[in-house]
Design an enzyme around this catalytic site. Sequence first.
Site, mmCIF file in Angstrom:
data_model
loop_
_atom_site.group_PDB
_atom_site.id
_atom_site.type_symbol
_atom_site.label_atom_id
_atom_site.label_comp_id
_atom_site.label_asym_id
_atom_site.label_seq_id
_atom_site.Cartn_x
_atom_site.Cartn_y
_atom_site.Cartn_z
ATOM 1 N N ASP A 175 29.714 82.628 49.531
ATOM 2 C CA ASP A 175 30.482 83.774 49.028
ATOM 3 C C ASP A 175 31.945 83.351 48.812
ATOM 4 O OD1 ASP A 175 31.243 86.251 48.134
ATOM 5 O OD2 ASP A 175 30.857 87.318 50.000
ATOM 6 N N HIS A 200 24.467 93.829 46.156
ATOM 7 C CA HIS A 200 25.626 93.908 47.051
ATOM 8 C C HIS A 200 25.460 95.273 47.710
ATOM 9 C CE1 HIS A 200 30.143 93.761 47.935
ATOM 10 N NE2 HIS A 200 29.780 94.996 48.268
ATOM 11 N N ASN A 213 31.920 89.313 38.662
ATOM 12 C CA ASN A 213 33.074 90.226 38.787
ATOM 13 C C ASN A 213 34.372 89.540 38.384
ATOM 14 O OD1 ASN A 213 32.877 88.619 41.089
ATOM 15 N ND2 ASN A 213 33.896 90.109 42.404
#
Lengths: 311, 437
Positions: B308, B182, B95
């Site tokens: 993360d 996700h 992303n």
Amino acid sequence: MAESRHLLDVDDLTREDIERVLESARSFAEVLRRPIKKVPSLRGKTVVNLFYEPSTRTRMSFEVAAKRLSADVMNFTASTSSVEKGESLKDTALTLEAMGVDAVVIRHPVAGAPWLLRQWLEAAILNAGDGMHAHPTQALLDLFTLCDRLGDLEGRTIAYVGDILHSRVARSGIKACRAMGMEVLVVAPPTLLPPAELEGVETGHDLDAVIPRCDALYMLRIQKERQEEGRFPSLEEYTHLYQLNPRRLGKARPGVVVMHPGPMNRGVEIASEVADAPMAAITAQVASGVAVRMAVLFTLLGGAEGGERVA
Amino acid sequence: MPELLIEGARLIDPFNRLDGVMDVAVSRGRIAAVGKTLEKEGREVLDARGKVLAPGFLEVHAHLREPGREDAETLQSGLEAALHGGYTAVCCMPNTEPPLDNAAIAEAVAARARELGLADLFPVGCISRGREGRELAEMALMHLSAARVCAFSDDGSGVQDAGLMRRAMEYVTAFGALIISHAEDAALSLGGQVNEGAVSTAMGLRGIPALAEEVMVARDLLLAEETGCRLHLAHLSTARSVRMLRDAKKRGVPVTAEATPHHLLMSDRDIDGYDTVFKVNPPLRTPADMQALRKATGDGIIDAVASDHAPHTLEDKEREFDYAPFGVVGMESVFPMLYSELVLTGALDLTRLIELLTSGPARVLGVPATDYGMGIIVGARADLVLLDVDGTWTLDAREFASKGRNCPFHGRVVKGRIHCTLKNGKIAYRAPNTGSA
């Protein structure tokens, strides 16, 4: 509040604090009935109304309150200000700090914004509504109005009706009423209730069942966008189930107090006949607002220095 | 190149099930010998007595922000942060701006990382073009490219269209790639800022219900069962997700999952005021969810710990809660936090923690052992981490190599420190004040 320089939520206040503010508001209400409605208590102090969300009523109420105490007032409205140019809340705060303001009254669409401001400012912070979180001066002025109508609040019952989920008025109001020993009910469709039970509060969905038990009915504003979010099918259906109308009011206890934070949707959450009935305390709430906000400003800014309360 | 002797460390290697005090000799970037007492002569000696030597960690889920948000992190700062955290290899999520949704950009990122010569980089590619959730990205071309993309995800948001997710899973079975989910149903999480429940109610913030994750976990488990695709569930956060994962594994569904240190160590009760450093997605859940995750991490249902790592600039985080982005930085605090809070409290044993940081993620990704994952045996690449398990120190986010300072553990007094990280046999990171080898 005795220890704090700020009023961020009702949590900051003990019952004694609340009673002191209400007592002080009573003297200011007396000032407001005089031909010259002004005292010099906060002369030389500067209060900024920092409004990131349009709210003419609340802003005017704070402005009038500060001016009646002889403070200098500046209005900062986000839509016409540096925010449009991309200035952050932090930079706005630092600017106000540099100007040496004494109090900042903040209204903001995001919960917690007044807590952020507190990190960057020496001035007293008054929360005039943050997102769907808190609205402490509304809670205090509601108590003031309730005391005026009902006398002692201990053991009395109030129902908050409508959009509890999105209502900062209800969130702070419920805490304030409980602090004063009141029993609190909330009545709403399940889609307009918070995801977790509110502490010490009885929840229901049937307004008709609740009305006969209450000394006060607090009708909350319904926003059309909640229908667009799919939280109820139509205003008509909502009105059918939750509007306070003369038929429902007929089942209430004698002397019941009807309240609304304004602005009202007449014909939706409240019928016009009810809004204008003698048991409606809605304009009294507005009047209480000025006296209560004077009391809060005085307590935060003048009280500690032994300023003159009422000339 | 002078040879190096790492002397007297407790060696914990989950790949080869080794646990014992040994010497390790390193030569030409590879492990030359492992033994009780190795010859010191001619070798530079790294005194590792009292310390733990493990394979370098593999980060299965990091956001390195390049391209597009180099003000928040770059491949260089991110991969340096990795080495500081004991990681010798990192999977970066796609992303970015633009997203890693085609072979050219995946190759460019991989090439840039190789040029830097820090930790290894395994780019994760997008499932859908532009991460828009509408049509499949060219996953096979990314896989066949020099970047050798082996896992795909639209991380940052869930794939809302079940039909598209099904096609993606069917499609990648042709080349055995991994789909990383996700799990977030956008209609259920819409506008949410923190976990939906008592805390969101008290804070007056919109909630993200546990259901937003669970509905999609359920869906993706069914899709994986149906298609036979390898599925990895990213950053699991709820007790019910864990329960579904457990059941699915029992049924033989090819699924793995990761948990993050922040979900293992904090609940929504820990959100301090409106400090946006606690704003993460998925949100910090309830204490019961945290306990369920810990249990699953201890008993092997959770396969890997992922940081993360999500760096943001101070300006982006220092804002009103609703306006601030989600995410915390993680790579430099993972080991000390988990060691202090879980291992030293007896909730997790050290060997299991090292598994969760090495062989666990390697099994999840299925990366070729030649790239990562031979462990500490003769001939393997000397990608190693030496852990100081006794030293007490204070986590200071201002000293991180990452550009991100958004660390909820800043200021914690912890035990367990990365003493040094070796990449290809060279000391690529050494903790300050630890002297030379």
